[in-house]
Motif scaffolding. Structure first.
Motif, PDB file in Angstrom:
ATOM      1  N   HIS A 107       0.827  -1.205   0.000  1.00 10.62           N
ATOM      2  CA  HIS A 107       0.000   0.000   0.000  1.00 10.62           C
ATOM      3  C   HIS A 107       0.862   1.256   0.000  1.00 10.62           C
ATOM      4  CE1 HIS A 107      -3.247   2.753   0.916  1.00 10.62           C
ATOM      5  NE2 HIS A 107      -2.507   3.244   1.904  1.00 10.62           N
ATOM      6  N   GLN A 108       0.485   2.232  -0.793  1.00  8.64           N
ATOM      7  CA  GLN A 108       1.139   3.533  -0.800  1.00  8.64           C
ATOM      8  C   GLN A 108       0.129   4.547  -0.275  1.00  8.64           C
ATOM      9  OE1 GLN A 108       4.280   4.536  -1.577  1.00  8.64           O
ATOM     10  NE2 GLN A 108       3.736   6.625  -1.085  1.00  8.64           N
ATOM     11  N   ALA A 109       0.437   5.143   0.846  1.00  6.75           N
ATOM     12  CA  ALA A 109      -0.471   6.125   1.438  1.00  6.75           C
ATOM     13  C   ALA A 109      -0.610   7.342   0.534  1.00  6.75           C
ATOM     14  CB  ALA A 109       0.053   6.550   2.806  1.00  6.75           C
ATOM     15  N   ASP A 110      -1.758   7.992   0.606  1.00  7.38           N
ATOM     16  CA  ASP A 110      -1.951   9.231  -0.130  1.00  7.38           C
ATOM     17  C   ASP A 110      -0.909  10.245   0.310  1.00  7.38           C
ATOM     18  OD1 ASP A 110      -4.184   8.065  -1.273  1.00  7.38           O
ATOM     19  OD2 ASP A 110      -5.616   9.185  -0.059  1.00  7.38           O
ATOM     20  N   SER A 111      -0.428  11.025  -0.628  1.00  4.20           N
ATOM     21  CA  SER A 111       0.557  12.045  -0.313  1.00  4.20           C
ATOM     22  C   SER A 111      -0.091  13.181   0.471  1.00  4.20           C
ATOM     23  CB  SER A 111       1.173  12.600  -1.593  1.00  4.20           C
ATOM     24  OG  SER A 111       2.077  13.636  -1.274  1.00  4.20           O
ATOM     25  N   THR A 112       0.620  13.638   1.481  1.00  9.53           N
ATOM     26  CA  THR A 112       0.199  14.827   2.222  1.00  9.53           C
ATOM     27  C   THR A 112       1.238  15.930   2.051  1.00  9.53           C
ATOM     28  OG1 THR A 112       1.257  13.998   4.233  1.00  9.53           O
ATOM     29  CG2 THR A 112      -1.087  13.491   3.947  1.00  9.53           C
ATOM     30  N   ASP A 131       7.561  11.345  -1.944  1.00  5.26           N
ATOM     31  CA  ASP A 131       6.416  10.428  -1.983  1.00  5.26           C
ATOM     32  C   ASP A 131       6.363   9.674  -3.307  1.00  5.26           C
ATOM     33  OD1 ASP A 131       5.648  11.215   0.552  1.00  5.26           O
ATOM     34  OD2 ASP A 131       3.990  12.484  -0.127  1.00  5.26           O
ATOM     35  N   PHE A 132       6.590  10.370  -4.403  1.00  7.40           N
ATOM     36  CA  PHE A 132       6.560   9.742  -5.728  1.00  7.40           C
ATOM     37  C   PHE A 132       7.672   8.702  -5.842  1.00  7.40           C
ATOM     38  CE2 PHE A 132       7.620   9.689 -10.306  1.00  7.40           C
ATOM     39  CZ  PHE A 132       6.404   9.231 -10.791  1.00  7.40           C
ATOM     40  N   ASN A 133       8.855   9.024  -5.332  1.00  4.83           N
ATOM     41  CA  ASN A 133       9.967   8.070  -5.393  1.00  4.83           C
ATOM     42  C   ASN A 133       9.680   6.817  -4.573  1.00  4.83           C
ATOM     43  OD1 ASN A 133      11.497   9.513  -7.213  1.00  4.83           O
ATOM     44  ND2 ASN A 133      12.608  10.627  -5.628  1.00  4.83           N
ATOM     45  N   LYS A 134       8.936   6.951  -3.470  1.00  6.82           N
ATOM     46  CA  LYS A 134       8.529   5.779  -2.694  1.00  6.82           C
ATOM     47  C   LYS A 134       7.632   4.871  -3.533  1.00  6.82           C
ATOM     48  CE  LYS A 134       8.610   8.092   1.792  1.00  6.82           C
ATOM     49  NZ  LYS A 134       7.761   8.605   2.884  1.00  6.82           N
TER      50      LYS A 134
END
Length: 61
Positions: free
Chosen positions: A29-34, A44-47
């Motif tokens: 799961h990738q959490a929504d970016s804050t 966040d994008f690199n994750k």
């Protein structure tokens, strides 16, 4: 081009027919970016990219 129940993907110069249940990708799961700054958004994008690579969905350079 309608193909009932089949999708076409490029495959070495030819089209390969696959069934939707033949390929399944699931990544962590990738959490929504804050993010509130550009560097935070890049992190966040690199994750997300790292997770796609680790799952074998995207090639590593």
């Amino acid at each position: 081009m309608a193909h009932e129940g089949k999708k076409l993907i490029p495959g070495l110069g030819t089209l390969v027919k696959i069934q939707p249940d033949e390929v399944s990708f699931q990544i962590e799961h990738q959490a929504d970016s804050t993010a509130t700054t550009l560097p935070e958004l890049v992190a966040d994008f690199n994750k997300l990219l790292a997770k796609l690579q680790a799952a074998g969905i995207m090639k590593k350079q």
